[in-house]
Design an enzyme around this catalytic site. Structure first.
Site, PDB file in Angstrom:
ATOM      1  N   ALA A  65     -52.049   2.598  17.661  1.00 15.64           N
ATOM      2  CA  ALA A  65     -53.343   3.178  17.288  1.00 15.64           C
ATOM      3  C   ALA A  65     -53.922   3.803  18.559  1.00 15.64           C
ATOM      4  CB  ALA A  65     -54.263   2.090  16.767  1.00 15.64           C
ATOM      5  N   GLY A 108     -49.510  -0.183  16.386  1.00 14.19           N
ATOM      6  CA  GLY A 108     -49.629   0.467  15.078  1.00 14.19           C
ATOM      7  C   GLY A 108     -48.444   1.367  14.767  1.00 14.19           C
ATOM      8  N   GLU A 111     -45.987  -0.885  13.352  1.00 12.70           N
ATOM      9  CA  GLU A 111     -46.512  -1.342  12.051  1.00 12.70           C
ATOM     10  C   GLU A 111     -46.284  -0.284  10.974  1.00 12.70           C
ATOM     11  OE1 GLU A 111     -50.412  -2.319  13.634  1.00 12.70           O
ATOM     12  OE2 GLU A 111     -50.034  -4.435  13.238  1.00 12.70           O
ATOM     13  N   GLU A 131     -50.190  -5.377  21.741  1.00 14.39           N
ATOM     14  CA  GLU A 131     -51.655  -5.512  21.649  1.00 14.39           C
ATOM     15  C   GLU A 131     -52.198  -6.620  22.550  1.00 14.39           C
ATOM     16  OE1 GLU A 131     -49.610  -4.938  19.104  1.00 14.39           O
ATOM     17  OE2 GLU A 131     -50.539  -3.611  17.635  1.00 14.39           O
TER      18      GLU A 131
END
Ligand code: DAK
Length: 257
Positions: A65, A108, A111, A131
């Protein structure tokens, strides 16, 4: 549809989405995720598309992200339904999806790749959930999908340290279906997509639904669900055509009905 952060094309019956934010290693800003969601909606509505490939660049599938956006985000904004819903767009897709990953697939990015039905990696792939190294934890399903894919011990090691996994290890661990040379990645993924898309669309959809149920149900419930889906295939015109073609020793002509 004009997109700013992705490239969209079709190759035969395969829809191809290429993440395209080269200056940020395809970091998944909200605008990019919204565009992926729109492109997937368009492919889902297109009867000419039977499978979808999602890829990035040679250097990065996606480095996570967008941290610069996350830095500004309040808990309330992150809790907004639209934020979560946009991120779930790939797992919502009702056609078979393939992630073709070269370079970094982090946070992300991994993911999103794991939301796809099949994850194919180039020999340059580096996969991880880093993260923890920026003071947070995965928020797009990473702790759940990685653990189901590779087991608790390896997933725990990766989530607690941020260690990246290379392509060979990802294949050995069952996270990736196959490792291919980086230069051939997109072609191999599109070829796989074309193989899937050459079969009956309703039946590939049903097969996808059955396999995905294994992540949600007990063995007994999953078996019962599979049995009902099997019965459903018996109601398709393509099932009659497929079995008739076998008996008549000729290729099937799918109607996708
Ligand atoms: N966000 C924003 N920009 C990024 C970025 C990222 N994730 N990753 C890289 N960039 C930018 C860099 O800032 C740099 O931009 P400039 O400084 O040149 O403007 C450019 O991309 C090139 O990056 P580097 O200079 O760092 O390139 P290197 O080759 O040296 O290093 C790297 C590559 C991938 C190792 C490094 O960039 C890196 O560590 N990136 C961050 C990886 C990371 O921590 N990812 C996890 C982010 S958190 C949720 C859904 C999802 C999520 C959360 C909630 N909900 C639905 C609730 C997901 C969270 C995350 O993914």
């Amino acid at each position: 549809m004009a997109y700013e952060n992705i490239l969209v094309e079709t190759r035969g019956r395969v829809g191809l989405i290429t993440l395209n934010r080269p200056n940020a290693l395809n970091a998944l800003c909200r605008a990019l995720i919204a565009e992926v969601s729109q492109a997937l909606d368009a492919f889902m509505a297109d009867d000419g598309v039977g499978a979808i490939v999602l890829t990035g660049s040679e250097k990065a599938f996606a480095a996570g992200a967008d941290i610069k956006e996350l830095l500004q985000m309040t808990a309330t904004e992150a809790h907004e339904l639209t934020f979560t819903e946009d991120w779930e767009c790939i797992s919502r897709c009702n056609k078979p999806t393939i992630a073709a990953v070269a370079g970094y697939a982090l946070g992300g990015g991994l993911e999103v790749a794991m939301m796809c039905d099949i994850l194919m990696v180039a020999d340059t792939a580096k996969l991880g959930l880093p993260e923890i190294t920026i003071g947070t934890i995965p928020g797009g399903g990473g702790t759940q999908r990685l653990t189901r894919a590779i087991g608790k011990s390896k997933a725990m090691e990766m989530c607690l340290t941020g260690r990246m996994m290379e392509a060979e290890e990802a294949e050995r661990a069952g996270l990736a279906c196959r490792v291919v040379p980086a230069a051939a990645l997109v072609e191999e993924a599109v070829t796989l997509g074309a193989k899937i898309a050459s079969l009956s669309l309703p039946v590939t959809r049903i097969a996808k639904e059955a396999v995905n149920a294994a992540y949600e149900m007990s063995l007994q419930s999953g078996r019962a669900f599979e049995h009902r889906l099997f019965n459903l295939t018996l109601a398709t015109e393509d099932r009659a055509e497929g079995m008739t073609a076998f008996v008549e020793k000729r290729p099937a002509k799918w109607k996708h009905r």
